[in-house]
Design an enzyme around this catalytic site. Structure first.
Site, PDB file in Angstrom:
ATOM      1  CG  HIS A 268      19.277  -0.779 -32.019  1.00  0.00           C
ATOM      2  ND1 HIS A 268      19.849  -1.262 -33.172  1.00  0.00           N
ATOM      3  CD2 HIS A 268      20.127   0.151 -31.541  1.00  0.00           C
ATOM      4  CE1 HIS A 268      21.000  -0.642 -33.383  1.00  0.00           C
ATOM      5  NE2 HIS A 268      21.193   0.228 -32.405  1.00  0.00           N
TER       6      HIS A 268
ATOM      7  CD  GLU B  58      20.458   4.497 -32.489  1.00  0.00           C
ATOM      8  OE1 GLU B  58      21.515   4.792 -31.916  1.00  0.00           O
ATOM      9  OE2 GLU B  58      20.065   3.321 -32.623  1.00  0.00           O
TER      10      GLU B  58
ATOM     11  N   GLY C 204      29.490   1.796 -30.948  1.00  0.00           N
ATOM     12  CA  GLY C 204      30.899   1.412 -30.931  1.00  0.00           C
ATOM     13  C   GLY C 204      31.758   2.207 -29.961  1.00  0.00           C
TER      14      GLY C 204
ATOM     15  N   GLY D  13      27.168   2.532 -37.033  1.00  0.00           N
ATOM     16  CA  GLY D  13      28.374   1.716 -37.211  1.00  0.00           C
ATOM     17  C   GLY D  13      29.112   1.963 -38.514  1.00  0.00           C
TER      18      GLY D  13
ATOM     19  CG  ASN E  50      23.327  -0.535 -28.080  1.00  0.00           C
ATOM     20  OD1 ASN E  50      23.427  -1.602 -27.471  1.00  0.00           O
ATOM     21  ND2 ASN E  50      22.769  -0.438 -29.276  1.00  0.00           N
TER      22      ASN E  50
ATOM     23  CE  LYS F  47      25.431  -1.176 -31.905  1.00  0.00           C
ATOM     24  NZ  LYS F  47      25.268  -0.939 -33.338  1.00  0.00           N
TER      25      LYS F  47
ATOM     26  CD  GLU G 255      22.779  -3.110 -34.572  1.00  0.00           C
ATOM     27  OE1 GLU G 255      22.916  -3.500 -33.399  1.00  0.00           O
ATOM     28  OE2 GLU G 255      23.543  -2.263 -35.099  1.00  0.00           O
TER      29      GLU G 255
ATOM     30  CB  SER H 288      28.774   7.270 -36.874  1.00  0.00           C
ATOM     31  OG  SER H 288      28.676   6.028 -37.540  1.00  0.00           O
TER      32      SER H 288
HETATM   33  C1  PEP Z   1      23.744   2.140 -32.083  1.00  0.00           C
HETATM   34  O1  PEP Z   1      23.854   0.987 -32.435  1.00  0.00           O
HETATM   35  O2  PEP Z   1      22.797   2.474 -31.355  1.00  0.00           O
HETATM   36  C2  PEP Z   1      24.743   3.096 -32.556  1.00  0.00           C
HETATM   37  C3  PEP Z   1      24.434   4.356 -32.518  1.00  0.00           C
HETATM   38  O3  PEP Z   1      25.939   2.583 -33.000  1.00  0.00           O
HETATM   39  P1  PEP Z   1      27.248   3.411 -33.456  1.00  0.00           P
HETATM   40  O4  PEP Z   1      27.454   4.512 -32.464  1.00  0.00           O
HETATM   41  O5  PEP Z   1      28.342   2.395 -33.443  1.00  0.00           O
HETATM   42  O6  PEP Z   1      26.935   3.961 -34.820  1.00  0.00           O
END
Ligand code: PEP
Length: 243
Positions: A91, A158, A225, A164, A8, A10, A93, A203
């Site tokens: 998501h 998640e 990320g 993040g 992803n 973003k 966000e 993460s």
């Molecule tokens: C995400 O935004 O779906 C995600 C899992 O981000 P990160 O891996 O950066 O925690």
């Protein structure tokens, strides 16, 4: 089940990033499915750059309607036309920055399925909800109300507090939540619910991927990320068990 490693991006990525990234992921041997979800502006470019590679491209959101007066939105048929075959929905966000409700996510998932896309519906508790012992209840409510009738797609668990932040739940907590999600899917969808992929996200990095991906009912990862660097995404994919 063959694991799925989904990136992803973003709101990251420019035209100049596409060719190099696509070449790197195309060139690598892999035993998982791979999916790149860039911003809308790069879907068409990625679809072209990855054509014939077996690596899929997806969107990060879609509108429930196929077209209309919805400034700034993009519909599921538009994503499909641009070369997407998946779409991330709900998501955290989107839920927290754009006020998306479970019902809204269900409408989007239905539109995605109708357009021939595979929806990836994200669910997960906040830190306050986990601290209050409500994590499984919250996730159950999200599943019961974010999935339309006859849902066919993927779930991404998640935990909001793990996205993040570099923090992850314990392996025992991930395994317990994925087992709980599987049970709700079977309850809500019957036999087909037992075959849906459940991804873990939050993460995931090359250093923790092997232990997370080896857990029961973890069928892959949604990676934020770390998906921006081809070598990290490929290292995560390489860490997945052979399904
Ligand atoms: C995400 O935004 O779906 C995600 C899992 O981000 P990160 O891996 O950066 O925690």
């Amino acid at each position: 089940m063959r694991p799925l490693i989904a990136g992803n991006w973003k709101m990251h990525g420019r035209l100049a990033d596409v060719q190099g990234f696509a070449q790197a992921v195309r060139a690598a041997a892999r035993h998982t499915d791979l999916l790149i979800c860039p911003p809308f502006t790069l879907i068409d470019r990625f679809a072209t750059a990855l054509a014939g590679s077996g690596i899929a491209v997806g969107g990060q959101d879609c509108h429930p309607a196929p077209e209309g007066a919805f400034t700034g939105d993009v519909s599921a048929p538009m994503l499909a036309e641009a070369g997407a075959s998946y779409v991330i929905l709900g998501h955290s966000e989107r839920r927290y920055c754009h006020g998306e409700t479970n019902a809204r996510v269900a409408g989007k998932a239905e539109a995605a399925m109708f357009a021939g896309l595979t929806p990836i519906v994200c669910i997960g508790e906040t830190e306050a909800q986990r601290d209050a012992g409500e994590a499984e209840h919250v996730v159950r409510q999200q599943l019961m109300h974010s999935l339309p009738e006859g849902f066919s797609g993927i779930i991404a668990y998640e935990p909001v507090w793990a996205i993040g932040t570099g923090r992850t739940p314990t392996e025992a907590d991930v395994a317990a939540m994925h087992a709980a999600i599987r049970a709700v899917l079977a309850e809500k969808l019957g036999e087909p619910g037992k075959a849906l992929k459940i991804l873990y996200g939050g993460s995931v990095k090359p250093g923790n991927a092997a232990s997370l991906l080896a857990l029961p009912e973890v069928d892959g990862a949604l990676v934020g990320g770390a998906s921006l660097k081809a070598e990290d995404l490929l290292a995560i994919a390489a860490a997945a068990p052979r399904g």
